[in-house]
Design an enzyme around this catalytic site. Sequence first.
Site, PDB file in Angstrom:
ATOM      1  N   ARG A  51       7.253   5.221  -6.335  1.00  0.00           N
ATOM      2  CA  ARG A  51       7.101   5.904  -5.049  1.00  0.00           C
ATOM      3  C   ARG A  51       5.944   5.320  -4.260  1.00  0.00           C
ATOM      4  O   ARG A  51       5.047   4.713  -4.826  1.00  0.00           O
ATOM      5  CB  ARG A  51       6.775   7.382  -5.266  1.00  0.00           C
ATOM      6  CG  ARG A  51       7.674   8.064  -6.213  1.00  0.00           C
ATOM      7  CD  ARG A  51       7.127   9.464  -6.473  1.00  0.00           C
ATOM      8  NE  ARG A  51       7.779  10.035  -7.636  1.00  0.00           N
ATOM      9  CZ  ARG A  51       7.504  11.219  -8.145  1.00  0.00           C
ATOM     10  NH1 ARG A  51       6.565  11.970  -7.581  1.00  0.00           N
ATOM     11  NH2 ARG A  51       8.152  11.678  -9.197  1.00  0.00           N
ATOM     12  N   ASP A  53       3.265   6.924  -1.083  1.00  0.00           N
ATOM     13  CA  ASP A  53       2.917   8.157  -0.380  1.00  0.00           C
ATOM     14  C   ASP A  53       3.137   8.053   1.131  1.00  0.00           C
ATOM     15  O   ASP A  53       3.356   6.962   1.652  1.00  0.00           O
ATOM     16  CB  ASP A  53       1.438   8.483  -0.631  1.00  0.00           C
ATOM     17  CG  ASP A  53       1.235   9.145  -1.981  1.00  0.00           C
ATOM     18  OD1 ASP A  53       2.214   9.639  -2.557  1.00  0.00           O
ATOM     19  OD2 ASP A  53       0.074   9.159  -2.448  1.00  0.00           O
ATOM     20  N   ARG A 198      -6.014   3.584  -4.210  1.00  0.00           N
ATOM     21  CA  ARG A 198      -6.808   4.204  -3.142  1.00  0.00           C
ATOM     22  C   ARG A 198      -8.150   4.725  -3.654  1.00  0.00           C
ATOM     23  O   ARG A 198      -9.153   4.674  -2.930  1.00  0.00           O
ATOM     24  CB  ARG A 198      -6.000   5.315  -2.473  1.00  0.00           C
ATOM     25  CG  ARG A 198      -4.849   4.744  -1.628  1.00  0.00           C
ATOM     26  CD  ARG A 198      -3.829   5.800  -1.244  1.00  0.00           C
ATOM     27  NE  ARG A 198      -4.438   6.865  -0.477  1.00  0.00           N
ATOM     28  CZ  ARG A 198      -3.781   7.970  -0.113  1.00  0.00           C
ATOM     29  NH1 ARG A 198      -2.486   8.128  -0.431  1.00  0.00           N
ATOM     30  NH2 ARG A 198      -4.392   8.891   0.593  1.00  0.00           N
TER      31      ARG A 198
END
Lengths: 248, 248
Positions: A51, A53, A198
Site C-alpha cells: 500500500r 498512504d 517517513r
Amino acid sequence: MKRLACVVSYDGTNFSGYQVQPNKRTVQLELEKALKKVHKGQKTHVVASGRTDAGVHARGQVIHFDSPYHIPEAQWPKALNACLPDDIRITRAKYVSTDFHARYHTSGKEYRYRVLKSEQVDVFRRNLVTHIPYSLDVEEMRVAAQLIVGTHDFSAFCAANTNVVDKVRTLYAIEIEEYGDELHFILRGNGFLYNMVRIIVGTLLEVGNKKRSVNSVRMALEKCEREYAGKTAPGHGLYLWAVQYDEQ
Amino acid sequence: MKRLACVVSYDGTNFSGYQVQPNKRTVQLELEKALKKVHKGQKTHVVASGRTDAGVHARGQVIHFDSPYHIPEAQWPKALNACLPDDIRITRAKYVSTDFHARYHTSGKEYRYRVLKSEQVDVFRRNLVTHIPYSLDVEEMRVAAQLIVGTHDFSAFCAANTNVVDKVRTLYAIEIEEYGDELHFILRGNGFLYNMVRIIVGTLLEVGNKKRSVNSVRMALEKCEREYAGKTAPGHGLYLWAVQYDEQ
C-alpha cells in the site's frame, strides 16, 4: 487466464492512498475500474507490492492481475491508460507465470523522499516535495543515516499502531543526494514497516536541523520505542520508486 | 491609500484563467477574496499585467492594488499567502507610487514554454509541460525562431477572434534550451498578442517535426493571416515568467 505484472506510476495528491476504502478515491479502485472496462464489465482483482498512504506517490509500483485476453505486452499500457484517469499511468506490462505474486515475491524496495530547500514554497511542486525553509547539515544527516543502514529492529521507526510482530528489517542503503534546489533521500531495503521511511526521514531532518544529535539516532535503534525517533515526515514528499523481484 | 505591486506565481491547472468570469474559479477572484479578508470585508480591486488563459501558469505575474494599511513590505506576502489557496503564492511585495499601473506600464514580458521530450507522459508533470513523443530537430527550430525575432506584424500568430487593431510587436529574443528531458522555449518581447506565444511555439514544433519548412514561417510573417501559421500549442505548457517595468 494469463497473469500480467505492470509497473504503475501515480501522483498521490488526489488519492486517499492505494488501497480500496469505502467512498474514497483510491489507486486500487481506479485500476480495478479501468480493468473492468477493458474486460467489458468483468471484475478483475488487482494485487500490488504494497500500500501507499494518502498523498504518497509512486514511480514504480508493481501490480499483478489475471486476464483472459491475449493482448501483446506492448498494447496493455495503451489499453489501460485509455481507461485510467490522468494521475495514474501504466508504464510497462509483462506476462509472468501464474504463480508470480506482486506482494509476496518482492525481494526489495526503493523509496525516495524529495525535500525542497528554499526560503519560499514552489507552487508547482507543492504536492511533490516537502518544503524545508531552514538550513540542513547534509554531512551530519549522512553520518546518522549510516547508523540506520543495516539489519535492525526498526520498532522505533514504525507507526505505533501497527500490528506487525517482527520488526526486524534490513536497510541496504540510505543515500542523500542534492539535485539542484532539492535533497533526495534514497532508501533501499528488503522490506519497510508502516511509516518507516517517513519516520527515518523525519528523524534525519531533525539531525540536519540540529534539533537532535547523531547519538540520539543510535539510542532510538537501541531502545526500540517510537518516542525515541523523530516526527513522521509528510506523505507528499514520498515516492515508492522501484520494487525488485528475484524472478525478473 | 498606498499602492502595492506584488509578484504572483500560480499553478494554472485548476483555474479558468486569470480574469474574473461568472461562476468560474479564477486567479483574480481568489486574489480579490484574499484581499477582502485581509481588509476585513472591504473590497479591493486587483490589476494584473495581463490575463492568462485556462491552464496557463505564472511564475512572475505582476499585480497592483491599493490598501489603507501600512504593513511592512516583507509582511505582505505572509499576510496574503495565509488567505490564499495553495495554488497561488505571492512571492514579493513592494510599495510603489500611486501612478504605477501593472498593465499600462509594462515595458516587456518573458514567457516560457516547457516541452517534455519523451516516449511516455510523466504523471508528475502532466499539467506542467506539453508532452511531445516524436523527435524534434532543435537546430531547425532555432533557425525558424530567428526569423520570428524582431519587429513584425504578428497577425498570423494571433488568435483570429481578437479585436486588437495594431498587431505589430517586437520580439527581442527566442531561445530554445534543453533542460534534461525538457525543451524550454524562452520568448522575450515588448508585448504579446492573444495566443501569440502558443501559436509561435506550435509553429516551431511543426518545423521541429518536419511538418513544415523554415520557409513556411517566413511566408506566415509575410502573409499576415492566421492560416499560414501552425496550430496553437496547449495552454498547460505555458508560463508567464517575468514582467518588466521601466520604473523598477
